[in-house]
Design an enzyme around this catalytic site. Structure first.
Site, PDB file in Angstrom:
ATOM      1  CB  CYS A 109      26.183  -3.626  15.429  1.00  0.00           C
ATOM      2  SG  CYS A 109      25.762  -4.460  13.871  1.00  0.00           S
TER       3      CYS A 109
ATOM      4  CG  ASP B 177      23.720  -0.742  11.137  1.00  0.00           C
ATOM      5  OD1 ASP B 177      23.773   0.455  10.770  1.00  0.00           O
ATOM      6  OD2 ASP B 177      22.778  -1.503  10.854  1.00  0.00           O
TER       7      ASP B 177
ATOM      8  NE  ARG C 171      21.215   1.464   9.880  1.00  0.00           N
ATOM      9  CZ  ARG C 171      20.192   0.628   9.718  1.00  0.00           C
ATOM     10  NH1 ARG C 171      19.026   1.088   9.277  1.00  0.00           N
ATOM     11  NH2 ARG C 171      20.324  -0.649   9.993  1.00  0.00           N
TER      12      ARG C 171
ATOM     13  CG  HIS D  52      21.714  -1.651  15.804  1.00  0.00           C
ATOM     14  ND1 HIS D  52      20.944  -1.628  14.664  1.00  0.00           N
ATOM     15  CD2 HIS D  52      22.767  -2.439  15.519  1.00  0.00           C
ATOM     16  CE1 HIS D  52      21.522  -2.360  13.729  1.00  0.00           C
ATOM     17  NE2 HIS D  52      22.633  -2.876  14.214  1.00  0.00           N
TER      18      HIS D  52
END
Ligand code: CO
Length: 214
Positions: A42, A44, A46, A98
């Site tokens: 992803c 993302d 994080r 995630h």
């Protein structure tokens, strides 16, 4: 100090540290890459592939998009996949989702988010296949997290449907496909699904061996 300036300064410090520890580091890095792993993750911020696996530059070939999707008309993904499988000959492909994924969360709502609606539609389809199971979960966060897992499984199957993977399975019995989910709360990767060349692809998605020749 401005944030962007910090990035460039940190880069200089990082490069100096690497050289300090190993004077040949960059001359070696600049020669070639032969990663064993291809990571589809992803976007993302994080979930950076190298950091969560504690690997060095050169070890993981990476493609990231919103909610780690394998869409069979996505020329970008398919190009990276083909290069990873045919040229780099990676041994493993990892699709890493995630828990708490914003893309998956958004897909579970009726809200319109603009252009990205078209991308999120792929996740809505996964929800539709598993509606009974997901709607049977009371907690809304757990519903998202289950769809995150089911979405990873779906993307692993999408990889197995490509002629790129089927051809490699026929010719070199690899790569192995792994579906993982990363926990933002504990930093741990969970293994959800593994498929290798012995997997029986649904006949409607299976190309005949003649079709798989170059
Ligand atoms: Co996400």
């Amino acid at each position: 100090m401005k944030t962007l300036e910090r990035l460039l300064l940190e880069n200089k410090a990082w490069a100096a540290e690497k050289l300090d520890a190993d004077p040949e580091y960059f001359s070696r890095q600049s020669k070639d890459q032969s990663p064993e792993f291809f990571w589809i993750g992803c976007s993302d911020s994080r979930v950076p592939a190298n950091e969560v696996t504690n690997t060095e530059p050169g070890e993981i070939f990476v493609h990231r998009n919103v909610a780690n999707l394998v869409v069979n008309t996505d020329l970008n993904l398919l190009s990276v996949l083909q290069y990873a499988v045919d040229v780099l000959k990676v041994k493993h492909i990892i699709v890493c989702g995630h828990y708490g994924c914003g893309g998956v969360k958004a897909a579970m709502t009726q809200q319109s988010f603009g252009l990205i609606n078209k991308w999120l539609r792929n996740i809505k389809d996964v929800y539709r296949f598993h509606r009974v199971e997901i709607d049977g979960i009371n907690d809304s966060e757990k519903r998202v997290d289950r769809l995150v897992e089911l979405n990873v499984m779906e993307q692993i199957h999408n990889l197995a449907k490509t002629s790129i993977v089927q051809k490699a399975w026929a010719n070199r019995q690899g790569p192995v496909l792994h579906g993982w989910v990363y926990g933002l709360e504990d930093g741990i990767l969970q293994e959800i699904i593994t498929l290798d060349h012995t997997y029986n692809v649904d006949p409607i998605y299976r190309f005949t061996s003649d079709e798989l020749k170059d």
